[in-house]
Structures are given as C-alpha cells and as structure tokens.
Scaffold this active site. Structure first.
Site, mmCIF file in Angstrom:
data_model
loop_
_atom_site.group_PDB
_atom_site.id
_atom_site.type_symbol
_atom_site.label_atom_id
_atom_site.label_comp_id
_atom_site.label_asym_id
_atom_site.label_seq_id
_atom_site.Cartn_x
_atom_site.Cartn_y
_atom_site.Cartn_z
ATOM 1 N N ASP A 59 0.816 -1.209 0.000
ATOM 2 C CA ASP A 59 0.000 0.000 0.000
ATOM 3 C C ASP A 59 0.852 1.261 0.000
ATOM 4 O O ASP A 59 2.041 1.239 0.291
ATOM 5 C CB ASP A 59 -0.917 0.010 1.225
ATOM 6 C CG ASP A 59 -1.962 -1.084 1.145
ATOM 7 O OD1 ASP A 59 -2.310 -1.481 0.028
ATOM 8 O OD2 ASP A 59 -2.419 -1.531 2.199
ATOM 9 N N HIS A 60 0.201 2.357 -0.315
ATOM 10 C CA HIS A 60 0.870 3.655 -0.319
ATOM 11 C C HIS A 60 0.873 4.253 1.085
ATOM 12 O O HIS A 60 0.025 3.940 1.915
ATOM 13 C CB HIS A 60 0.133 4.624 -1.258
ATOM 14 C CG HIS A 60 0.247 4.241 -2.692
ATOM 15 N ND1 HIS A 60 1.296 4.635 -3.485
ATOM 16 C CD2 HIS A 60 -0.549 3.489 -3.487
ATOM 17 C CE1 HIS A 60 1.140 4.152 -4.696
ATOM 18 N NE2 HIS A 60 0.022 3.443 -4.723
ATOM 19 N N ILE A 61 1.830 5.127 1.314
ATOM 20 C CA ILE A 61 1.826 5.915 2.546
ATOM 21 C C ILE A 61 0.769 6.997 2.333
ATOM 22 O O ILE A 61 0.789 7.700 1.331
ATOM 23 C CB ILE A 61 3.218 6.523 2.801
ATOM 24 C CG1 ILE A 61 4.236 5.398 3.008
ATOM 25 C CG2 ILE A 61 3.185 7.466 4.004
ATOM 26 C CD1 ILE A 61 5.678 5.870 3.014
ATOM 27 N N GLY A 81 4.994 7.353 -1.868
ATOM 28 C CA GLY A 81 5.809 6.143 -1.805
ATOM 29 C C GLY A 81 5.098 5.019 -1.064
ATOM 30 O O GLY A 81 3.920 5.099 -0.762
#
Length: 191
Positions: free
Chosen positions: A87-89, A101
């Site tokens: 997953d994305h931040i 990221g």
C-alpha cells in the site's frame, strides 16, 4: 477451444504432456523459478517472479498475486483471486498519495496445504491462510485464518469447520503429512 481441451482430457498421457508443456512455457514467460513442476497456472494471471508454489498447487484464470506469496501443496485458487499489498503511505500532510511512496515490501502471504480460496477473494499481503482452510467466494481476508476453518464475508469471519469431528481432521492431517500423491485433477465445468 474448450471443446478441444475437453476431448484431449480423455487421452490422459497426451493431456498430461500438453499441460506440462504449457506450464513450462508459462514458468519461463513469468520467470518463475520457485514453483514445482506439478504446479499449474491458468491463462490470464499476473504473478510476481518470487512466487513459491509447492506440489499440485493451482491458480485459476485471472488471478493477481503480488510479491511474497507462497502456495502450499494442493492449494487451490479459484478464478480472479487477488493477493494484494504494498500500500501507499497515506498520512503525509501536503503530499498527494500518488507521490508518498510505499512503506516497504509486504510480508510473505502463505496459503497452506490443501487450502481452497473461492472466486473473487481478496487477501491482504502478509495474511496467512491455514492448512486445509476454505475461504468463500467474494470474501475480503484481512486477518490470518486458522487451519481447517471456513471463512466468508467482508471482512471474512469464521462460518464453520471443514470437518465435523476431530477424528476426520486427524485423518486428513495425517494424509497431508505423507508424501505427495498424484491424482486426477477435477475437470472444468462445461455446459
């Protein structure tokens, strides 16, 4: 065509040879170096090169397996199963999610020996499905599932046990501890 494959299935040695050849080509195309020769993956799948697949594990059409997935012996994934992660931040103020990221590589997702994952199931990265467990179609799995339990729903929850008594479970467990057995695959459903 499906009719040709159904006809070919009647000639077991020819069907087995065709199946082995097809999987050799898919292993090479996808760069799969950690899958057993008896592993089978149907068309239209997207899998990571680091897939580990043990004896007689099976991935049906349209499955998506992100990084760090291990399939136990006899494990089956129905069509359109997705194991997703990375997953994305999302909690950086002032930065769009698309530019934040990722938090790092997800942990390994293990699908235990003889587990059956139903149509369209989504499994989050790092979740483990126990030996002999069953996950009902359309479920979203966010937490580990213990061995021989049946789970379903969004999010998935326990709805039953695979075997009705401890003796049946012990018989099955002992079979899974024995050397791998070769059997006939279930034929595809046809109209």
């Amino acid at each position: 065509s499906m009719r040709f494959l159904t006809t070919l299935r009647k000639f077991k040695p020819v069907h087995s040879a065709a199946r082995r050849l097809m999987m050799a080509l898919r292993r090479r195309y996808f760069g799969l170096q950690n899958v057993h020769p008896t592993f089978y993956m149907a068309r239209g799948c997207r899998v990571s090169k680091d897939l580990v697949a043990h004896e007689y594990s099976f991935i049906n059409i349209g499955c998506i397996l992100d990084v760090h997935v291990e399939l136990g012996r006899y494990a089956m994934l129905a069509p359109h199963v997705a194991i997703i992660g990375g997953d994305h931040i999302y909690n950086k103020p002032g930065v769009p999610i698309i530019f934040t990221g990722r938090p790092g590589r997800p942990p390994v997702t293990k699908i235990g020996d003889d587990a059956w994952i139903g149509f369209g199931v989504i499994i989050f990265a790092g979740v483990n499905i126990g030996r002999g467990a069953i996950v009902g179609a359309g479920s979203v799995v966010t937490k580990d599932i213990p061995p021989y339990e049946i789970h379903a729903g969004i999010p998935s929850r326990k709805i039953g046990e695979r075997f009705s008594n401890p003796n049946e479970r012990e018989i099955h467990e002992n079979m899974l501890l024995e050397p791998v057995v070769n059997g006939d695959f279930c034929p595809p459903l046809t109209s």
